[in-house]
Write an enzyme that holds these catalytic residues in place. Structure first.
Site, mmCIF file in Angstrom:
data_model
loop_
_atom_site.group_PDB
_atom_site.id
_atom_site.type_symbol
_atom_site.label_atom_id
_atom_site.label_comp_id
_atom_site.label_asym_id
_atom_site.label_seq_id
_atom_site.Cartn_x
_atom_site.Cartn_y
_atom_site.Cartn_z
ATOM 1 N N CYS A 4 14.848 -27.282 -31.697
ATOM 2 C CA CYS A 4 15.145 -27.445 -33.199
ATOM 3 C C CYS A 4 14.011 -27.833 -34.038
ATOM 4 O O CYS A 4 13.886 -27.614 -35.229
ATOM 5 C CB CYS A 4 16.329 -28.599 -33.308
ATOM 6 S SG CYS A 4 16.017 -30.111 -32.075
ATOM 7 N N GLY A 41 27.759 -28.246 -37.922
ATOM 8 C CA GLY A 41 27.483 -29.681 -38.201
ATOM 9 C C GLY A 41 28.321 -29.916 -39.342
ATOM 10 O O GLY A 41 28.807 -30.991 -39.575
ATOM 11 N N LYS A 82 31.423 -32.923 -24.786
ATOM 12 C CA LYS A 82 31.874 -31.384 -24.573
ATOM 13 C C LYS A 82 30.586 -30.832 -24.571
ATOM 14 O O LYS A 82 29.626 -30.670 -25.409
ATOM 15 C CB LYS A 82 32.630 -31.103 -25.886
ATOM 16 C CG LYS A 82 33.476 -30.110 -25.779
ATOM 17 C CD LYS A 82 32.915 -28.635 -25.480
ATOM 18 C CE LYS A 82 32.299 -28.090 -26.632
ATOM 19 N NZ LYS A 82 31.517 -26.891 -26.355
ATOM 20 N N GLU A 103 16.247 -20.534 -39.808
ATOM 21 C CA GLU A 103 16.095 -20.835 -38.545
ATOM 22 C C GLU A 103 16.450 -19.556 -37.297
ATOM 23 O O GLU A 103 17.402 -19.132 -37.284
ATOM 24 C CB GLU A 103 17.147 -22.066 -37.775
ATOM 25 C CG GLU A 103 16.920 -22.534 -36.598
ATOM 26 C CD GLU A 103 17.223 -23.828 -36.057
ATOM 27 O OE1 GLU A 103 18.765 -23.779 -36.268
ATOM 28 O OE2 GLU A 103 16.994 -24.793 -35.846
ATOM 29 N N GLU A 115 22.202 -33.888 -35.242
ATOM 30 C CA GLU A 115 20.980 -33.536 -34.979
ATOM 31 C C GLU A 115 21.106 -31.939 -35.270
ATOM 32 O O GLU A 115 21.626 -31.249 -34.311
ATOM 33 C CB GLU A 115 20.415 -34.040 -33.610
ATOM 34 C CG GLU A 115 18.872 -34.191 -33.730
ATOM 35 C CD GLU A 115 18.515 -32.912 -32.933
ATOM 36 O OE1 GLU A 115 17.971 -31.881 -33.629
ATOM 37 O OE2 GLU A 115 18.455 -33.001 -31.734
ATOM 38 N N GLY A 124 23.496 -29.371 -32.483
ATOM 39 C CA GLY A 124 23.724 -27.989 -32.731
ATOM 40 C C GLY A 124 23.273 -27.146 -34.250
ATOM 41 O O GLY A 124 22.389 -27.862 -34.867
ATOM 42 N N SER A 125 24.137 -26.383 -34.567
ATOM 43 C CA SER A 125 23.620 -25.584 -35.546
ATOM 44 C C SER A 125 24.196 -26.478 -37.136
ATOM 45 O O SER A 125 25.151 -26.998 -37.041
ATOM 46 C CB SER A 125 24.372 -24.230 -35.977
ATOM 47 O OG SER A 125 25.807 -24.595 -35.667
ATOM 48 N N THR A 126 23.327 -26.201 -38.096
ATOM 49 C CA THR A 126 23.694 -26.769 -39.444
ATOM 50 C C THR A 126 24.940 -26.311 -39.626
ATOM 51 O O THR A 126 25.991 -27.182 -40.365
ATOM 52 C CB THR A 126 22.467 -26.532 -40.255
ATOM 53 O OG1 THR A 126 21.424 -27.194 -40.002
ATOM 54 C CG2 THR A 126 22.916 -27.099 -41.659
ATOM 55 N N GLU A 127 25.252 -25.087 -39.438
ATOM 56 C CA GLU A 127 26.737 -24.354 -39.861
ATOM 57 C C GLU A 127 27.766 -25.444 -39.429
ATOM 58 O O GLU A 127 28.896 -25.849 -39.941
ATOM 59 C CB GLU A 127 26.682 -23.182 -39.601
ATOM 60 C CG GLU A 127 27.936 -22.620 -39.910
ATOM 61 C CD GLU A 127 28.077 -20.955 -38.852
ATOM 62 O OE1 GLU A 127 27.063 -20.620 -38.286
ATOM 63 O OE2 GLU A 127 29.074 -20.199 -39.140
HETATM 64 P P1 NAI Z 1 26.612 -24.222 -32.251
HETATM 65 O O1 NAI Z 1 26.381 -25.248 -33.242
HETATM 66 O O2 NAI Z 1 27.835 -23.140 -32.492
HETATM 67 O O3 NAI Z 1 26.998 -24.981 -30.894
HETATM 68 C C1 NAI Z 1 26.653 -26.253 -30.507
HETATM 69 C C2 NAI Z 1 27.984 -26.871 -29.875
HETATM 70 O O4 NAI Z 1 29.065 -27.174 -30.969
HETATM 71 C C3 NAI Z 1 28.390 -26.392 -28.817
HETATM 72 O O5 NAI Z 1 28.786 -27.320 -27.862
HETATM 73 C C4 NAI Z 1 29.845 -25.434 -29.441
HETATM 74 O O6 NAI Z 1 30.653 -25.452 -28.314
HETATM 75 C C5 NAI Z 1 30.159 -26.583 -30.179
HETATM 76 N N1 NAI Z 1 30.790 -26.002 -31.446
HETATM 77 C C6 NAI Z 1 30.976 -24.753 -31.812
HETATM 78 N N2 NAI Z 1 31.662 -24.600 -32.858
HETATM 79 C C7 NAI Z 1 32.328 -25.784 -32.975
HETATM 80 C C8 NAI Z 1 33.428 -26.277 -33.946
HETATM 81 N N3 NAI Z 1 34.006 -25.550 -34.917
HETATM 82 N N4 NAI Z 1 33.908 -27.705 -33.894
HETATM 83 C C9 NAI Z 1 33.187 -28.245 -32.964
HETATM 84 N N5 NAI Z 1 32.332 -27.959 -32.044
HETATM 85 C C10 NAI Z 1 31.835 -26.751 -32.327
HETATM 86 O O7 NAI Z 1 25.648 -23.456 -31.972
HETATM 87 P P2 NAI Z 1 25.231 -21.816 -31.299
HETATM 88 O O8 NAI Z 1 26.505 -21.053 -31.756
HETATM 89 O O9 NAI Z 1 25.358 -22.065 -29.753
HETATM 90 O O10 NAI Z 1 23.783 -21.320 -31.757
HETATM 91 C C11 NAI Z 1 23.698 -20.854 -33.094
HETATM 92 C C12 NAI Z 1 22.487 -21.501 -33.678
HETATM 93 O O11 NAI Z 1 22.490 -22.798 -33.759
HETATM 94 C C13 NAI Z 1 21.258 -21.286 -32.887
HETATM 95 O O12 NAI Z 1 20.789 -19.785 -33.083
HETATM 96 C C14 NAI Z 1 20.292 -22.115 -33.635
HETATM 97 O O13 NAI Z 1 19.785 -21.721 -34.848
HETATM 98 C C15 NAI Z 1 21.172 -23.380 -33.668
HETATM 99 N N6 NAI Z 1 21.267 -24.388 -32.584
HETATM 100 C C16 NAI Z 1 20.366 -25.415 -32.962
HETATM 101 C C17 NAI Z 1 20.321 -26.709 -31.883
HETATM 102 C C18 NAI Z 1 19.577 -27.796 -32.187
HETATM 103 O O14 NAI Z 1 19.061 -28.433 -31.292
HETATM 104 N N7 NAI Z 1 19.584 -28.312 -33.370
HETATM 105 C C19 NAI Z 1 20.774 -26.368 -30.607
HETATM 106 C C20 NAI Z 1 21.653 -25.183 -30.401
HETATM 107 C C21 NAI Z 1 21.722 -23.920 -31.556
#
Ligand code: NAI
Ligand code: MG
Length: 505
Positions: free
Chosen positions: A309, A258, A199, A407, A275, A253-256
């Site tokens: 990250c 995760g 996804k 972050e 991660e 993605g985000s810790t939240e």
């Molecule tokens: P996010 O964690 O919401 O999105 C990452 C992925 O998770 C996307 O594919 C999204 O569609 C999916 N996702 C979102 N909610 C979900 C759920 N409830 N269940 C399953 N999958 C879900 O990150 P977002 O909103 O794009 O960015 C927010 C913050 O997260 C950024 O400002 C940054 O601080 C952090 N982040 C960290 C990353 C890393 O490489 N560790 C990469 C992207 C964002």
């Protein structure tokens, strides 16, 4: 393709790909989404729509998972000879390189990063993980284990372990390195013999879809081994993390989110690897090669617009060199050319989305309110429709400030000095965060370097460098930065189960 939308001359394949209908990839076929709906994909440099993608939902995820399950259970991939699997995985790496120009352009248009950076870093790093993993396909081994027979003296047993694929993998990836994150997920899962439902991030689905199209057109993977469902997190990501036929979920993605995923995965106790975020320290000792440290610390935070990250977002410099270091980084920041990623002279593109722009702008304002001193940047501008934030250096920050604790995921560094304290104290300050992804230490003293490397609670420590990646090096986090490691042979642990077999001789 309507030239007025793109403004740039692009590779023919990019134009064709952007203008055509993009479907979901399930069981080896391109299919319409259940919802019949699509969502817009924008160029973050202009805010204009450049493509639309299918909005997948739980029904699409269910079909994709069932296709992956069927492919896994049939053995069509798992039971293929490892040598054959390795050849196919290697071939995917070659195909990525062959399509470097168009993948780099798609990445730049979709994410905003400079096209030259995408072509020199994102695309070759993506092909390389496939080639690195291809070699492992024939080398996933168990052990033979001597047995003590404590309670059946004289008996003879032969025990050994098998390392087997974990099964169907749900993989949910972010937007900061869209192609590379797809590659870091797909390559090891295929290598371990797993099947996949991927996804992509809703902000940046294009390069993963085009990669899937390239793989599909090459006809090299059996149907159902790789499935791709685009859509939003709540609609498509959440049902994938929950699905009872998925054996493992891998998330970046985000810790939240995760944390949400670990809960969703608990229904059938899926294996989970994560991660997540970071707040990585860059620590500069007074004996360091200061010019190299300045350039390195600037690149640590400004590479990929700080949307990494492992960005070096907390800068600690010894008080003897603090002014020189912070002013040096400020000077670099002021000279970085910010503009559309597709323009050859651009060194830093826009942030990926309006959401990210608003978030980063909010942190800059909170930093100013909390008494941080802006010595470079501090300004942002979306009047052109693009999400541009200027590289920003805050001096006089401290551990209590929001911008130091959370972050930001943008080009904003918080600098603070340290004095002649013990290494223990400096390390404690650097470790004073819920995250533990990475750190860099800048010194010529080899003993200080190794001692600090040991004291830092993070999955990666760089010495006199930052953001150095290799397919062979495990990458991942301590604390709230995640579970498990990506890349290197360590990642194969995420995608395999160990079975102990004991034979009564
Ligand atoms: P996010 O964690 O919401 O999105 C990452 C992925 O998770 C996307 O594919 C999204 O569609 C999916 N996702 C979102 N909610 C979900 C759920 N409830 N269940 C399953 N999958 C879900 O990150 P977002 O909103 O794009 O960015 C927010 C913050 O997260 C950024 O400002 C940054 O601080 C952090 N982040 C960290 C990353 C890393 O490489 N560790 C990469 C992207 C964002
Ligand atoms: Mg989100």
């Amino acid at each position: 393709m309507d030239a007025s939308i793109l403004n740039y001359k692009v590779n023919d394949n990019v134009g064709d790909f952007l203008s055509k209908e993009k479907k979901l990839y399930i069981a080896g076929k391109w299919v319409d989404p259940d919802s019949g709906k699509s969502f817009d994909v924008e160029d973050p440099a202009t805010g204009k729509k450049i493509a639309s993608c299918s909005a997948g939902n739980s029904k699409d995820i269910d079909l994709a998972v069932k296709a992956a399950r069927k492919a896994f259970d049939s053995g069509v991939w798992t039971d293929m000879s490892n040598s054959e699997k390795g050849k196919i995985i290697w071939k995917i790496g070659d195909l990525i390189d062959k399509h470097n120009e168009e993948l780099a352009q798609l990445e730049s248009l979709d994410n905003g990063k400079p096209v030259a950076v995408a072509g020199a870093a994102d695309v070759p790093l993506s092909s390389d993980i496939f080639r690195y993993m291809a070699g492992w396909a024939t080398k996933i081994e168990g052990n033979t284990i001597p047995y003590s027979c404590l309670y059946t003296p004289g008996a003879k047993y032969h025990s050994y372990t098998l390392r087997e694929p974990v099964g169907v993998c749900g993989q949910i990836i972010p937007w900061n390195f869209p192609l590379l994150m797809a590659a870091w997920k797909i390559a090891p899962a295929l290598t371990a013999g797993c099947t996949i439902v991927l996804k992509p991030a809703e902000q940046t689905p294009l390069s993963a879809l085009r990669l899937t199209e390239i793989i599909h057109d090459a006809g090299i993977l059996p149907e159902g081994v790789l499935n791709v469902v685009t859509g939003f997190g709540e609609d498509a990501g959440a049902p994938l993390a929950e699905h009872p036929m998925v054996d493992k979920v891998a998330f970046t993605g985000s810790t939240e989110v995760g944390k949400i995923i670990t809960k969703a995965a608990s229904g059938n106790l899926k294996k989970v690897s994560l991660e997540l975020g970071g707040k990585s320290p860059t620590i500069i000792f007074p004996d360091a090669d200061i010019d190299a440290a300045i350039a390195g610390a600037a690149s640590a935070i400004f590479f990929n617009h700080g949307q990494c990250c492992c960005a070096g977002s907390r800068l600690f410099a010894h008080e003897k060199v603090f002014d020189k270091v912070s002013e040096g980084i400020a000077k670099i920041a002021e000279n970085i050319k910010v503009g559309p990623g597709m323009e050859a002279s651009t060194e830093m593109g826009p942030l990926v989305s309006d959401e990210q722009y608003q978030k980063v702008a909010g942190y800059i304002e909170s930093g100013k309110t909390e008494g941080g001193e802006v010595i470079a940047g501090g300004n942002y501008d979306n009047s052109s429709g693009g999400h541009f934030v200027h590289p920003t250096v805050f001096a006089k920050t401290n551990a209590d400030m929001t911008l130091v604790k959370e972050e930001i995921f943008g080009p904003v560094v918080c600098a603070q000095p340290f004095s002649d304290e013990s290494l223990e104290k400096i390390a404690n300050e650097a470790n004073n965060t819920n995250f533990g992804l990475a750190a860099s230490v800048w010194t010529k003293d080899i003993s200080v370097a190794h001692k600090m490397a040991a004291k830092i609670r993070a999955g990666t420590v760089w010495v006199n460098c930052h953001n150095i990646f290799d397919a062979s090096l495990p990458f991942g986090g301590y604390k709230e930065s995640g579970w498990g490691r990506e890349m290197g042979h360590e990642v194969l642990k995420n995608y395999t189960e160990v079975k102990a077999v004991t034979v009564n001789l």
